[in-house]
Motif scaffolding. Structure first.
Motif, short mmCIF file in Angstrom:
data_model
loop_
_atom_site.label_atom_id
_atom_site.label_comp_id
_atom_site.label_asym_id
_atom_site.label_seq_id
_atom_site.Cartn_x
_atom_site.Cartn_y
_atom_site.Cartn_z
N HIS A 189 -4.46 -5.04 -7.22
CA HIS A 189 -5.34 -4.37 -7.96
C HIS A 189 -6.51 -3.67 -7.02
O HIS A 189 -6.98 -2.63 -7.43
N LEU A 190 -6.83 -4.47 -6.00
CA LEU A 190 -7.86 -3.61 -4.81
C LEU A 190 -7.23 -2.54 -4.43
O LEU A 190 -7.87 -1.39 -4.26
N LEU A 191 -6.19 -2.87 -3.83
CA LEU A 191 -5.11 -1.41 -3.28
C LEU A 191 -5.15 -0.44 -4.23
O LEU A 191 -5.21 0.80 -4.05
N VAL A 192 -4.62 -0.48 -5.44
CA VAL A 192 -4.50 0.44 -6.65
C VAL A 192 -5.80 1.03 -6.70
O VAL A 192 -6.22 2.28 -6.55
N MET A 193 -7.02 0.35 -6.89
CA MET A 193 -8.26 0.79 -6.90
C MET A 193 -8.67 1.90 -5.83
O MET A 193 -9.30 2.93 -5.85
N CYS A 194 -8.50 1.33 -4.66
CA CYS A 194 -8.87 2.34 -3.30
C CYS A 194 -7.90 3.59 -3.33
O CYS A 194 -8.45 4.50 -3.34
N ALA B 114 0.79 -1.31 -0.01
CA ALA B 114 -0.15 -0.04 0.24
C ALA B 114 0.93 1.33 0.05
O ALA B 114 0.64 2.15 -0.62
N ALA B 115 1.89 1.17 0.90
CA ALA B 115 2.84 2.33 0.77
C ALA B 115 3.55 2.62 -0.72
O ALA B 115 3.49 3.60 -0.99
N THR B 116 3.92 1.35 -1.17
CA THR B 116 4.47 1.69 -2.55
C THR B 116 3.53 2.33 -3.60
O THR B 116 3.93 3.04 -4.42
N ILE B 117 2.34 1.60 -3.57
CA ILE B 117 1.14 2.15 -4.32
C ILE B 117 1.14 3.64 -4.20
O ILE B 117 0.99 4.49 -4.96
N GLU B 118 1.07 4.13 -2.90
CA GLU B 118 0.71 5.54 -2.65
C GLU B 118 1.98 6.62 -2.91
O GLU B 118 1.82 7.70 -3.57
N SER B 119 3.35 5.96 -3.07
CA SER B 119 4.39 6.61 -3.54
C SER B 119 4.41 6.92 -4.99
O SER B 119 5.06 7.53 -5.51
N ARG B 120 3.55 6.00 -5.68
CA ARG B 120 3.66 5.97 -7.22
C ARG B 120 2.56 7.15 -7.87
O ARG B 120 2.70 7.51 -8.83
#
Length: 106
Positions: free
Chosen positions: A71-76, A11-17
């Motif tokens: 992909h759930l975390l990306v969608m969120c 989740a942190a990596t996704i947020e950083s992107r």
């Protein structure tokens, strides 16, 4: 590594992107296409996980479940819903039976 630690790091990596160059990262590319595309990708991955669960192929189910969680975390993230938001909702529900929780939602 526990599941929670791994998902937290993901989740942190996704947020950083968020806002990163879409040419540099698959996550940035998905996020740049908007929440609708992120939701579509999650739906596709969820269906693939369901198919593997029905087939009974454990290894493929593991791979598809990992894809679905990502992909759930990306969608969120595309809708500014954080893992902390989801964790807070799960904590709110803790101690209630699933039947009680569903009834409370109507």
């Amino acid at each position: 590594m526990s599941l929670g630690e791994g998902i937290g790091r993901l989740a942190a990596t996704i947020e950083s992107r968020k806002g990163a160059d879409p040419e540099s990262s698959w996550t940035a590319r998905l996020l740049s296409k908007g929440p609708e595309k992120a939701a579509q990708k999650f739906g596709e991955e969820a269906i693939e996980a369901i198919v593997e669960a029905v087939k009974g192929d454990r290894e493929k189910l593991i791979a598809e479940a990992a894809d679905a969680l990502y992909h759930l975390l990306v969608m969120c993230a595309a809708r500014d819903v954080t893992l902390a938001d989801v964790e807070a909702e799960l904590e709110r529900r803790e101690g209630r039976s699933g039947l009680e929780e569903k009834a409370a939602r109507g």
